[in-house]
Design a protein around this motif. Structure first.
Motif, PDB file in Angstrom:
ATOM      1  N   ILE A  78      -0.691  -0.138   1.615  1.00  0.00           N
ATOM      2  CA  ILE A  78      -1.143   1.114   2.241  1.00  0.00           C
ATOM      3  C   ILE A  78      -0.792   1.135   3.726  1.00  0.00           C
ATOM      4  N   ILE A  79      -1.165   0.079   4.451  1.00  0.00           N
ATOM      5  CA  ILE A  79      -0.931   0.043   5.896  1.00  0.00           C
ATOM      6  C   ILE A  79       0.561   0.118   6.223  1.00  0.00           C
ATOM      7  N   CYS A  80       1.360  -0.694   5.551  1.00  0.00           N
ATOM      8  CA  CYS A  80       2.795  -0.741   5.878  1.00  0.00           C
ATOM      9  C   CYS A  80       3.524   0.519   5.435  1.00  0.00           C
ATOM     10  N   SER A  81       3.106   1.133   4.337  1.00  0.00           N
ATOM     11  CA  SER A  81       3.728   2.378   3.883  1.00  0.00           C
ATOM     12  C   SER A  81       3.452   3.510   4.873  1.00  0.00           C
ATOM     13  N   PRO A  94      17.171  -9.321  18.828  1.00  0.00           N
ATOM     14  CA  PRO A  94      16.923  -9.700  17.438  1.00  0.00           C
ATOM     15  C   PRO A  94      15.482  -9.468  17.001  1.00  0.00           C
ATOM     16  N   VAL A  95      14.949  -8.308  17.337  1.00  0.00           N
ATOM     17  CA  VAL A  95      13.587  -7.965  16.916  1.00  0.00           C
ATOM     18  C   VAL A  95      13.588  -6.568  16.308  1.00  0.00           C
ATOM     19  N   CYS A  96      12.680  -6.361  15.373  1.00  0.00           N
ATOM     20  CA  CYS A  96      12.520  -5.068  14.721  1.00  0.00           C
ATOM     21  C   CYS A  96      11.044  -4.703  14.860  1.00  0.00           C
ATOM     22  N   PRO A  97      10.695  -3.881  15.853  1.00  0.00           N
ATOM     23  CA  PRO A  97       9.287  -3.630  16.174  1.00  0.00           C
ATOM     24  C   PRO A  97       8.427  -3.159  15.006  1.00  0.00           C
ATOM     25  N   ILE A  98       9.004  -2.404  14.083  1.00  0.00           N
ATOM     26  CA  ILE A  98       8.193  -1.909  12.966  1.00  0.00           C
ATOM     27  C   ILE A  98       7.630  -3.068  12.146  1.00  0.00           C
ATOM     28  N   TYR A  99       8.412  -4.148  11.999  1.00  0.00           N
ATOM     29  CA  TYR A  99       7.921  -5.324  11.277  1.00  0.00           C
ATOM     30  C   TYR A  99       6.844  -6.040  12.086  1.00  0.00           C
ATOM     31  N   GLY A 100       7.063  -6.156  13.378  1.00  0.00           N
ATOM     32  CA  GLY A 100       6.071  -6.801  14.238  1.00  0.00           C
ATOM     33  C   GLY A 100       4.749  -6.062  14.239  1.00  0.00           C
ATOM     34  N   ILE A 144       7.461  -0.591  -0.887  1.00  0.00           N
ATOM     35  CA  ILE A 144       6.014  -0.769  -0.779  1.00  0.00           C
ATOM     36  C   ILE A 144       5.551  -2.004  -1.559  1.00  0.00           C
ATOM     37  N   ILE A 145       6.227  -2.316  -2.660  1.00  0.00           N
ATOM     38  CA  ILE A 145       5.901  -3.554  -3.382  1.00  0.00           C
ATOM     39  C   ILE A 145       6.251  -4.763  -2.507  1.00  0.00           C
ATOM     40  N   ALA A 146       7.421  -4.696  -1.853  1.00  0.00           N
ATOM     41  CA  ALA A 146       7.814  -5.786  -0.939  1.00  0.00           C
ATOM     42  C   ALA A 146       6.800  -5.938   0.190  1.00  0.00           C
ATOM     43  N   PHE A 147       6.278  -4.812   0.715  1.00  0.00           N
ATOM     44  CA  PHE A 147       5.267  -4.880   1.780  1.00  0.00           C
ATOM     45  C   PHE A 147       4.036  -5.642   1.304  1.00  0.00           C
TER      46      PHE A 147
END
Length: 198
Positions: free
Chosen positions: A54-57, A22-28, A94-97
């Motif tokens: 910027i970072i998350c996109s 139950p982990v999603c590495p991209i979010y971590g 990107i807005i959600a990020f």
């Protein structure tokens, strides 16, 4: 978080993500980047929002690109959404990020940090080590499953990409619980457009 969103949209629970657990590495990784590099902007929420975007996109774009190069499969595709970049990132996300970067910085991280500070350091190291081992095992098993999926794709001999996708998805449903989990987590995945020759 993504599983909750998908549950609201699809009215059913799906364990989203590349891994079985139950982990999603991209979010971590995104959270770690925000915590490590953006804490200095906590006094300016507008700058923090923009930097999180910027970072998350960049992270989402290059994760999509690298996974496609490794597995020859597009794991997510925002091509049908307005204001997307090569189908890898889109304006909605990107807005959600940016919003999530604010929530993480002002609420989630301080709350989790306070909890971690009351746990005995030795116990914390033991828990962290166990979680790291479980994570590495999950990465290994999940990668093997993805290569099994690629093996199914390569057995489907046709020149119609939509036909390949349908046959691959059909074959995956019969390959066991973990393989079905990956197929269900990415219902819109598709094979990169190419001709598979006999």
């Amino acid at each position: 978080m993504e599983s909750i969103y998908c549950f609201i949209v699809d009215k059913k629970f799906v364990n989203r993500g590349f891994l079985i657990g139950p982990v999603c590495p991209i979010y971590g990784v995104g959270c770690m980047f925000i915590i490590l590099f953006l804490d200095k902007y906590r006094e300016d929420s507008i700058v923090l929002f923009c930097m999180a975007v910027i970072i998350c996109s960049i992270l989402e774009y290059f994760t999509s690109y690298i996974m496609e190069k490794i597995f020859k499969t597009r794991w997510w595709d925002y091509s049908q959404k307005k204001y997307n970049l090569n189908g890898r990132i889109c304006l909605d996300n990107i807005i959600a990020f940016g919003v999530l970067g604010l929530v993480l910085t002002y609420f989630i991280h301080p709350f989790v940090k306070d909890i971690l500070l009351i746990i005995d350091p030795l116990l914390l190291k033991v828990i962290s080590s166990i979680l790291l081992i479980l994570f590495l095992v999950d990465v290994s098993v999940s990668t093997k499953i993805i290569y099994r999926i690629k093996g199914v794709e390569n057995k489907v001999l046709t020149d119609q990409t939509e036909e390949i996708n349908a046959k691959v998805k059909e074959a995956l449903q019969s390959m066991g619980m973990f393989t079905r989990r990956v197929a269900n987590a990415f219902p819109n995945f598709h094979v990169k457009d190419r001709v598979i020759k006999k």
